[in-house]
Design an enzyme around this catalytic site. Structure first.
Site, PDB file in Angstrom:
ATOM      1  N   GLU A 246       0.821  -1.235   0.000  1.00  0.00           N
ATOM      2  CA  GLU A 246       0.000   0.000   0.000  1.00  0.00           C
ATOM      3  C   GLU A 246       0.852   1.281   0.000  1.00  0.00           C
ATOM      4  O   GLU A 246       0.714   2.136   0.865  1.00  0.00           O
ATOM      5  CB  GLU A 246      -0.940  -0.020   1.210  1.00  0.00           C
ATOM      6  CG  GLU A 246      -1.822  -1.254   1.235  1.00  0.00           C
ATOM      7  CD  GLU A 246      -2.698  -1.355   2.477  1.00  0.00           C
ATOM      8  OE1 GLU A 246      -2.757  -0.396   3.260  1.00  0.00           O
ATOM      9  OE2 GLU A 246      -3.313  -2.427   2.665  1.00  0.00           O
TER      10      GLU A 246
ATOM     11  N   GLU B 281      -5.402 -10.895  -0.867  1.00  0.00           N
ATOM     12  CA  GLU B 281      -6.170 -10.714   0.377  1.00  0.00           C
ATOM     13  C   GLU B 281      -7.688 -10.758   0.125  1.00  0.00           C
ATOM     14  O   GLU B 281      -8.460 -10.053   0.741  1.00  0.00           O
ATOM     15  CB  GLU B 281      -5.803  -9.376   1.039  1.00  0.00           C
ATOM     16  CG  GLU B 281      -4.323  -9.208   1.273  1.00  0.00           C
ATOM     17  CD  GLU B 281      -3.961  -7.930   2.003  1.00  0.00           C
ATOM     18  OE1 GLU B 281      -4.867  -7.306   2.605  1.00  0.00           O
ATOM     19  OE2 GLU B 281      -2.783  -7.526   1.993  1.00  0.00           O
TER      20      GLU B 281
HETATM   21  O1  G3I Z   1      -2.625  -8.865  19.249  1.00  0.00           O
HETATM   22  C1  G3I Z   1      -2.936  -7.591  19.824  1.00  0.00           C
HETATM   23  C2  G3I Z   1      -3.451  -7.774  21.238  1.00  0.00           C
HETATM   24  O2  G3I Z   1      -2.404  -8.283  22.046  1.00  0.00           O
HETATM   25  C3  G3I Z   1      -3.931  -6.428  21.778  1.00  0.00           C
HETATM   26  O3  G3I Z   1      -4.497  -6.611  23.059  1.00  0.00           O
HETATM   27  C4  G3I Z   1      -4.977  -5.855  20.823  1.00  0.00           C
HETATM   28  C5  G3I Z   1      -5.503  -4.514  21.314  1.00  0.00           C
HETATM   29  O4  G3I Z   1      -4.827  -3.471  20.681  1.00  0.00           O
HETATM   30  O5  G3I Z   1      -4.384  -5.676  19.517  1.00  0.00           O
HETATM   31  C6  G3I Z   1      -4.001  -6.924  18.964  1.00  0.00           C
HETATM   32  O6  G3I Z   1      -3.408  -6.689  17.711  1.00  0.00           O
HETATM   33  C7  G3I Z   1      -4.365  -6.435  16.691  1.00  0.00           C
HETATM   34  C8  G3I Z   1      -3.954  -7.324  15.497  1.00  0.00           C
HETATM   35  O7  G3I Z   1      -4.770  -7.026  14.354  1.00  0.00           O
HETATM   36  C9  G3I Z   1      -4.064  -8.804  15.831  1.00  0.00           C
HETATM   37  O8  G3I Z   1      -5.417  -9.194  15.818  1.00  0.00           O
HETATM   38  C10 G3I Z   1      -4.240  -4.965  16.306  1.00  0.00           C
HETATM   39  O9  G3I Z   1      -4.769  -4.177  17.356  1.00  0.00           O
HETATM   40  C11 G3I Z   1      -5.033  -4.695  15.054  1.00  0.00           C
HETATM   41  O10 G3I Z   1      -4.779  -3.383  14.579  1.00  0.00           O
HETATM   42  C12 G3I Z   1      -4.584  -5.674  13.944  1.00  0.00           C
HETATM   43  O11 G3I Z   1      -5.404  -5.422  12.810  1.00  0.00           O
HETATM   44  C13 G3I Z   1      -4.883  -5.997  11.595  1.00  0.00           C
HETATM   45  C14 G3I Z   1      -4.593  -4.847  10.613  1.00  0.00           C
HETATM   46  O12 G3I Z   1      -4.202  -5.381   9.337  1.00  0.00           O
HETATM   47  C15 G3I Z   1      -3.474  -3.948  11.122  1.00  0.00           C
HETATM   48  O13 G3I Z   1      -2.275  -4.705  11.155  1.00  0.00           O
HETATM   49  C16 G3I Z   1      -5.946  -6.932  11.022  1.00  0.00           C
HETATM   50  O14 G3I Z   1      -6.089  -8.065  11.870  1.00  0.00           O
HETATM   51  C17 G3I Z   1      -5.529  -7.386   9.633  1.00  0.00           C
HETATM   52  O15 G3I Z   1      -6.569  -8.150   9.021  1.00  0.00           O
HETATM   53  C18 G3I Z   1      -5.237  -6.175   8.742  1.00  0.00           C
HETATM   54  O16 G3I Z   1      -4.771  -6.669   7.530  1.00  0.00           O
HETATM   55  C19 G3I Z   1      -4.554  -5.660   6.514  1.00  0.00           C
HETATM   56  C20 G3I Z   1      -3.326  -6.085   5.710  1.00  0.00           C
HETATM   57  O17 G3I Z   1      -2.212  -6.220   6.583  1.00  0.00           O
HETATM   58  C21 G3I Z   1      -3.056  -5.083   4.598  1.00  0.00           C
HETATM   59  N1  G3I Z   1      -4.249  -4.938   3.734  1.00  0.00           N
HETATM   60  C22 G3I Z   1      -5.464  -4.562   4.468  1.00  0.00           C
HETATM   61  C23 G3I Z   1      -5.758  -5.598   5.541  1.00  0.00           C
HETATM   62  C24 G3I Z   1      -7.074  -5.284   6.250  1.00  0.00           C
HETATM   63  O18 G3I Z   1      -6.982  -4.062   6.932  1.00  0.00           O
END
Ligand code: G3I
Length: 330
Positions: A128, A243
């Protein structure tokens, strides 16, 4: 090859993004992944916030567990992602000089890519890169690497990845290039410019990743997408669907009708792509509705759970699974 309806043989491997915690705690989920996927990608396990809690640390726990799961079953692995604005740990905000930025970025890539050399065969090196604000310099999103290195961060990242694992396929991954509309056409053009600059400069770019997060209420731009893919093909680049899921937030409540609309949206997209450049891999961003990012941003007004993925929350296949199977080799 009536299956794909495109007259072109399906050559894609099917796979899915994996959550390390669910893999460890949910046997039905682990079994569904093992039974159906030829390739896996950590949904978060290889992102900066997870593996780089501070400047001195590399924490590969989750990624190693996913790699072990895949390795034991002869399932392939993708890496996601080496340079992405979406979640850089706060300590990287202190990086201000070009020299330090290049050192931290290349050190990260060399350490991470060499660790999984031969295991992870395909990397989302840059994810991105394009800003949603068409007026931003070179259409690039502003984050630590573009702020310090400008557009050079992109070839720097690709060259560092190739140096760490010359066998890995290196991918430039983007979203919102699939649809009808000015801003989506602009993103396709900006992505093509980045790809062409990399190819013309001899940087090791091998493929474009179309994320394919498909809102069911948005029209796939068949002509725009196929024109884009003809340019990609002309550069001898591959395409991956990296994705895939269908954002069903605005679809009616009735589950069966919704599942059919989700499947049809994916079929429209996959046939448009496959007619021009059959993808070498089709991954969904998760495999089951039990674990999806979609409700984080797109909750339904009827309060019903989203159904964006090939398996329902009980790991039962929906029409979307059948569509994907038509475009992937068994
Ligand atoms: O694991 C931590 C946990 O320990 C903590 O208590 C909690 C509260 O903040 O956060 C948890 O981490 C979360 C992580 O997902 C694991 O589930 C993050 O907050 C959360 O922001 C993260 O979201 C991910 C997001 O990318 C940001 O990295 C989504 O699961 C994931 O599906 C999403 O994937 C993205 C691709 O990388 C790029 N393309 C878009 C796609 C969808 O947004």
């Amino acid at each position: 090859h009536a299956a794909t309806g495109t007259g072109v043989p399906a050559r894609a491997s099917y796979g899915a993004a994996v959550r390390g915690d669910a893999l460890a705690n949910d046997p039905a989920y682990a079994e569904a992944l093992a039974a159906r996927c030829r390739v896996l990608v950590p949904e978060g396990g290889l992102k900066w916030p997870v593996i780089r809690p501070n400047r001195e640390t590399f924490d590969f726990g989750e990624a190693d567990r996913i790699a072990a799961f895949a390795g034991r079953r002869g399932i392939g692995l993708r890496g996601h992602t080496l340079a992405w604005y979406g979640g850089m740990p706060a300590w990287t905000d202190a990086i201000t000089s070009r020299a330090e930025a290049e050192r931290v970025l290349t050190d990260h890539i060399e350490t991470v890519v060499s660790r999984y050399a031969g295991l992870i065969t395909s990397w989302d090196v840059v994810n991105e890169p394009i800003s949603d604000d068409p007026s931003s310099p070179k259409n690039l999103r502003s984050f630590v690497w573009s702020r310090t290195l400008g557009a050079d961060y992109i070839p720097i990242a690709f060259r560092a990845a190739a140096a760490a694992d010359p066998t890995a396929r290196l991918v430039l991954n983007e979203y919102d290039v699939e649809f009808v509309g000015g801003r989506f056409a602009q993103k396709r053009d900006a992505l093509l410019r980045i790809a062409r600059d990399l190819v013309d400069s001899g940087a090791p770019l091998h493929a474009i990743g179309l994320q394919a997060h498909l809102p069911a209420d948005r029209s796939i731009d068949r002509d725009g997408l196929q024109g884009f893919l003809r340019e990609i093909r002309a550069m001898n680049l591959d395409v991956l669907v990296t994705e895939l899921d269908v954002i069903d937030a605005t679809l009616p409540s009735a589950v069966d009708a919704r599942d059919l609309r989700v499947a049809e949206t994916a079929r429209t997209f996959l046939s448009a792509v496959s007619e021009v450049l059959p993808p070498s891999a089709i991954l969904t961003w998760g495999i089951s509705d039990r674990y999806t990012w979609v409700p984080m941003y797109f909750t339904r007004t009827d309060g019903l759970p989203n159904r964006p993925l090939p398996l329902d929350a009980n790991m039962r296949p929906k029409p979307l699974m059948a569509v994907i199977e038509r475009f992937t080799r068994s």
